[in-house]
Design a protein around this motif. Sequence first.
Motif, PDB file in Angstrom:
ATOM      1  N   VAL A 263      37.712 -38.845  11.759  1.00 31.47           N
ATOM      2  CA  VAL A 263      38.051 -37.525  11.232  1.00 31.47           C
ATOM      3  C   VAL A 263      38.929 -37.636   9.997  1.00 31.47           C
ATOM      4  O   VAL A 263      38.816 -36.841   9.050  1.00 31.47           O
ATOM      5  N   ALA A 264      39.802 -38.632   9.965  1.00 31.57           N
ATOM      6  CA  ALA A 264      40.767 -38.750   8.872  1.00 31.57           C
ATOM      7  C   ALA A 264      40.224 -39.514   7.664  1.00 31.57           C
ATOM      8  O   ALA A 264      40.915 -39.602   6.644  1.00 31.57           O
ATOM      9  N   LEU A 265      39.025 -40.068   7.745  1.00 31.46           N
ATOM     10  CA  LEU A 265      38.514 -40.909   6.659  1.00 31.46           C
ATOM     11  C   LEU A 265      38.546 -40.226   5.288  1.00 31.46           C
ATOM     12  O   LEU A 265      39.000 -40.828   4.305  1.00 31.46           O
ATOM     13  N   PRO A 266      38.044 -38.996   5.155  1.00 32.49           N
ATOM     14  CA  PRO A 266      38.091 -38.366   3.832  1.00 32.49           C
ATOM     15  C   PRO A 266      39.515 -38.242   3.281  1.00 32.49           C
ATOM     16  O   PRO A 266      39.768 -38.498   2.094  1.00 32.49           O
ATOM     17  N   THR A 267      40.447 -37.856   4.145  1.00 28.22           N
ATOM     18  CA  THR A 267      41.840 -37.710   3.726  1.00 28.22           C
ATOM     19  C   THR A 267      42.434 -39.048   3.315  1.00 28.22           C
ATOM     20  O   THR A 267      43.113 -39.166   2.280  1.00 28.22           O
ATOM     21  N   ILE A 268      42.188 -40.087   4.123  1.00 23.07           N
ATOM     22  CA  ILE A 268      42.716 -41.414   3.822  1.00 23.07           C
ATOM     23  C   ILE A 268      42.117 -41.946   2.522  1.00 23.07           C
ATOM     24  O   ILE A 268      42.816 -42.533   1.685  1.00 23.07           O
TER      25      ILE A 268
ATOM     26  N   ILE B  73      37.362 -39.676  28.626  1.00 20.83           N
ATOM     27  CA  ILE B  73      38.065 -38.596  27.935  1.00 20.83           C
ATOM     28  C   ILE B  73      38.543 -39.056  26.562  1.00 20.83           C
ATOM     29  O   ILE B  73      38.388 -38.345  25.560  1.00 20.83           O
ATOM     30  N   SER B  74      39.097 -40.273  26.484  1.00 15.91           N
ATOM     31  CA  SER B  74      39.611 -40.779  25.217  1.00 15.91           C
ATOM     32  C   SER B  74      38.506 -40.916  24.177  1.00 15.91           C
ATOM     33  O   SER B  74      38.732 -40.716  22.979  1.00 15.91           O
ATOM     34  N   SER B  75      37.291 -41.267  24.639  1.00 15.77           N
ATOM     35  CA  SER B  75      36.166 -41.427  23.721  1.00 15.77           C
ATOM     36  C   SER B  75      35.764 -40.105  23.079  1.00 15.77           C
ATOM     37  O   SER B  75      35.262 -40.077  21.960  1.00 15.77           O
ATOM     38  N   VAL B  76      35.973 -39.002  23.813  1.00 16.01           N
ATOM     39  CA  VAL B  76      35.460 -37.709  23.367  1.00 16.01           C
ATOM     40  C   VAL B  76      36.505 -36.871  22.636  1.00 16.01           C
ATOM     41  O   VAL B  76      36.189 -36.148  21.691  1.00 16.01           O
ATOM     42  N   ILE B  77      37.786 -36.968  23.056  1.00 19.91           N
ATOM     43  CA  ILE B  77      38.789 -36.058  22.486  1.00 19.91           C
ATOM     44  C   ILE B  77      39.409 -36.576  21.200  1.00 19.91           C
ATOM     45  O   ILE B  77      40.263 -35.910  20.624  1.00 19.91           O
ATOM     46  N   GLY B  78      38.971 -37.761  20.731  1.00 19.77           N
ATOM     47  CA  GLY B  78      39.527 -38.322  19.507  1.00 19.77           C
ATOM     48  C   GLY B  78      39.539 -37.360  18.332  1.00 19.77           C
ATOM     49  O   GLY B  78      40.587 -37.156  17.697  1.00 19.77           O
ATOM     50  N   PRO B  79      38.391 -36.741  18.001  1.00 25.84           N
ATOM     51  CA  PRO B  79      38.386 -35.801  16.875  1.00 25.84           C
ATOM     52  C   PRO B  79      39.345 -34.634  17.048  1.00 25.84           C
ATOM     53  O   PRO B  79      39.994 -34.199  16.090  1.00 25.84           O
ATOM     54  N   THR B  80      39.484 -34.136  18.285  1.00 23.24           N
ATOM     55  CA  THR B  80      40.392 -33.021  18.545  1.00 23.24           C
ATOM     56  C   THR B  80      41.842 -33.439  18.326  1.00 23.24           C
ATOM     57  O   THR B  80      42.626 -32.707  17.700  1.00 23.24           O
ATOM     58  N   VAL B  81      42.193 -34.622  18.839  1.00 24.69           N
ATOM     59  CA  VAL B  81      43.557 -35.124  18.658  1.00 24.69           C
ATOM     60  C   VAL B  81      43.852 -35.347  17.179  1.00 24.69           C
ATOM     61  O   VAL B  81      44.923 -34.966  16.675  1.00 24.69           O
ATOM     62  N   ALA B  82      42.887 -35.957  16.467  1.00 29.06           N
ATOM     63  CA  ALA B  82      43.090 -36.217  15.044  1.00 29.06           C
ATOM     64  C   ALA B  82      43.275 -34.923  14.257  1.00 29.06           C
ATOM     65  O   ALA B  82      44.155 -34.831  13.393  1.00 29.06           O
ATOM     66  N   SER B  83      42.469 -33.923  14.567  1.00 29.80           N
ATOM     67  CA  SER B  83      42.585 -32.639  13.875  1.00 29.80           C
ATOM     68  C   SER B  83      43.941 -32.000  14.131  1.00 29.80           C
ATOM     69  O   SER B  83      44.559 -31.428  13.226  1.00 29.80           O
ATOM     70  N   GLY B  84      44.420 -32.112  15.367  1.00 26.65           N
ATOM     71  CA  GLY B  84      45.726 -31.551  15.708  1.00 26.65           C
ATOM     72  C   GLY B  84      46.851 -32.233  14.967  1.00 26.65           C
ATOM     73  O   GLY B  84      47.764 -31.570  14.441  1.00 26.65           O
ATOM     74  N   VAL B  85      46.817 -33.574  14.898  1.00 28.30           N
ATOM     75  CA  VAL B  85      47.863 -34.306  14.192  1.00 28.30           C
ATOM     76  C   VAL B  85      47.833 -33.998  12.696  1.00 28.30           C
ATOM     77  O   VAL B  85      48.869 -33.752  12.060  1.00 28.30           O
ATOM     78  N   LEU B  86      46.618 -33.992  12.117  1.00 25.46           N
ATOM     79  CA  LEU B  86      46.488 -33.755  10.678  1.00 25.46           C
ATOM     80  C   LEU B  86      46.864 -32.330  10.282  1.00 25.46           C
ATOM     81  O   LEU B  86      47.167 -32.067   9.116  1.00 25.46           O
ATOM     82  N   SER B  87      46.839 -31.417  11.237  1.00 25.37           N
ATOM     83  CA  SER B  87      47.215 -30.034  10.917  1.00 25.37           C
ATOM     84  C   SER B  87      48.712 -29.868  10.736  1.00 25.37           C
ATOM     85  O   SER B  87      49.166 -28.889  10.138  1.00 25.37           O
ATOM     86  N   VAL B  88      49.501 -30.834  11.242  1.00 23.15           N
ATOM     87  CA  VAL B  88      50.964 -30.710  11.150  1.00 23.15           C
ATOM     88  C   VAL B  88      51.620 -31.908  10.477  1.00 23.15           C
ATOM     89  O   VAL B  88      52.821 -31.888  10.211  1.00 23.15           O
ATOM     90  N   ALA B  89      50.840 -32.979  10.191  1.00 21.92           N
ATOM     91  CA  ALA B  89      51.435 -34.185   9.614  1.00 21.92           C
ATOM     92  C   ALA B  89      50.414 -34.903   8.739  1.00 21.92           C
ATOM     93  O   ALA B  89      49.233 -34.556   8.727  1.00 21.92           O
ATOM     94  N   THR B  90      50.872 -35.926   8.026  1.00 18.32           N
ATOM     95  CA  THR B  90      49.993 -36.726   7.176  1.00 18.32           C
ATOM     96  C   THR B  90      49.290 -37.800   7.992  1.00 18.32           C
ATOM     97  O   THR B  90      49.686 -38.101   9.134  1.00 18.32           O
ATOM     98  N   TRP B  91      48.259 -38.435   7.389  1.00 17.55           N
ATOM     99  CA  TRP B  91      47.430 -39.379   8.138  1.00 17.55           C
ATOM    100  C   TRP B  91      48.189 -40.581   8.716  1.00 17.55           C
ATOM    101  O   TRP B  91      47.793 -41.090   9.783  1.00 17.55           O
ATOM    102  N   PRO B  92      49.248 -41.121   8.065  1.00 17.13           N
ATOM    103  CA  PRO B  92      49.937 -42.266   8.697  1.00 17.13           C
ATOM    104  C   PRO B  92      50.438 -41.982  10.110  1.00 17.13           C
ATOM    105  O   PRO B  92      50.575 -42.912  10.928  1.00 17.13           O
ATOM    106  N   TRP B  93      50.688 -40.701  10.423  1.00 15.47           N
ATOM    107  CA  TRP B  93      51.169 -40.372  11.763  1.00 15.47           C
ATOM    108  C   TRP B  93      50.095 -40.570  12.833  1.00 15.47           C
ATOM    109  O   TRP B  93      50.422 -40.678  14.019  1.00 15.47           O
ATOM    110  N   LEU B  94      48.835 -40.631  12.436  1.00 18.03           N
ATOM    111  CA  LEU B  94      47.775 -40.955  13.402  1.00 18.03           C
ATOM    112  C   LEU B  94      48.015 -42.324  14.022  1.00 18.03           C
ATOM    113  O   LEU B  94      47.658 -42.566  15.178  1.00 18.03           O
ATOM    114  N   PHE B  95      48.605 -43.220  13.247  1.00 21.46           N
ATOM    115  CA  PHE B  95      48.894 -44.572  13.726  1.00 21.46           C
ATOM    116  C   PHE B  95      50.344 -44.721  14.192  1.00 21.46           C
ATOM    117  O   PHE B  95      50.618 -45.427  15.167  1.00 21.46           O
TER     118      PHE B  95
END
Length: 455
Positions: free
Chosen positions: A35-40, A149-171
Amino acid sequence: MDSEQGLPLPQRYWAIAVVALGITLAVLDGAIANVALPTIARNLLASPADSIWIVNAYQLTITISLLPLASLGDRIGYRRVYMAGLAVFTVSSLACAMSGSLLTLTLARIVQGFGAAGIMSVNTAIVRMIYPQKHLGRGISINATVVAISSVIGPTVASGVLSVATWPWLFAINVPIGRVALAIGTKALPRMDGHRRPYDYISALMNALFFGLAIVAVDGLGHGEHRPYVIGEFIVTAVIGYFFVRRQLRQSAPLLPVDLLRIPVFALSIGASVCSFCAQMLAFVSLPFLLQNGFGMSQVETGFLMTPWPLVIVFVAPLAGVLADRYPAGLLGGIGLAVLTVGLALLATTGPHPDAFDIGWRMAVCGLGFGLFQSPNNRQIISSAPRHRSGGASGMLGTARLTGQTLGAAIVALIFGVEPQHGPLIALGVGAGFAATAALVSLLRLTGKRSVETV
């Protein structure tokens, strides 16, 4: 520790919590980066094509190192491999967050992949040590639920993090979670000595070359690369595979567990796993295209409509784990995969203007089938291997999942290249075919011995 009786309470709960945290981090990080590839790419001034290596480097590293690390776990102890993998994953996550270029981020992702492989290679073997044999299905169901669950909710988690923080916070968010897991794991995970034998570095290298080239060749086939190159890659892969297998056949505890594949129920369980995850990936890759391009849904609506699949697994997998301690995995898996086949066929035959309920209940049927299959099948894989070969069985379990997912993604790409307009529906139909094949393979286990749990 009495490995047959598992850990005492409450240590058992703390230990399974560590395993769940570790596998969540490892599997989730394989999905959130997409999900974060374009932003990164924009932030690091990299092209979209080059940025793909942020994902590929991680997945390739895991695939080529799962079996070598599982074999190492059999030799030096599963706890050591798991804790080392968790430590490497945590430190490399910080390195990913601090990366300032595509090169440094890709290198950090490679190291992170090795850490994730250390976690994933022996996590099921550790579950076998945590739970007593009579309750093993329950422990396996927790593990299977977390992976699903982890395999499927990845995009949702990434979208949530990116909505409030920058991509480095994903890691960066992995760091405190990893430190907590390491602290608890030091005290809670079971201590077991391995079997000290010389490590086969040549087999580890051959394993990396075989699986690495195989994935590159399959991916090239799916994305329409120059045919002579793809054919050449397959030929080289076959040659390496031939000599790799020959080398393994001469060893008593081979890195590639051909000794375990001689156990019919183990081989059939691995085959069912590969086919089922191939069917799952065919659905997960093609469904967003069907929902957005075919039915005009938004990205948010697509994520919402795909939620019933993992949500049902949350409730079904624990029940399936309890049932797996009482009924044959071949029967439970056959029923579950038959339900998955029906669910995928129903999705493939959805009308041109479905509403949310039409799609949602079909997704739930797929989740019901997959949830009923996965926990009993994973229990069968780990329990049908001798206890001292639990690492090899755990590594094969992860390898089967990744092989099925890679094959499924490549088939979707191939279908989309041949028939872009009706590709998603065709892919769902092919997925139903793989699920039906897996159901037949699962039922074949009823004709043989259920397991060798006492070996």
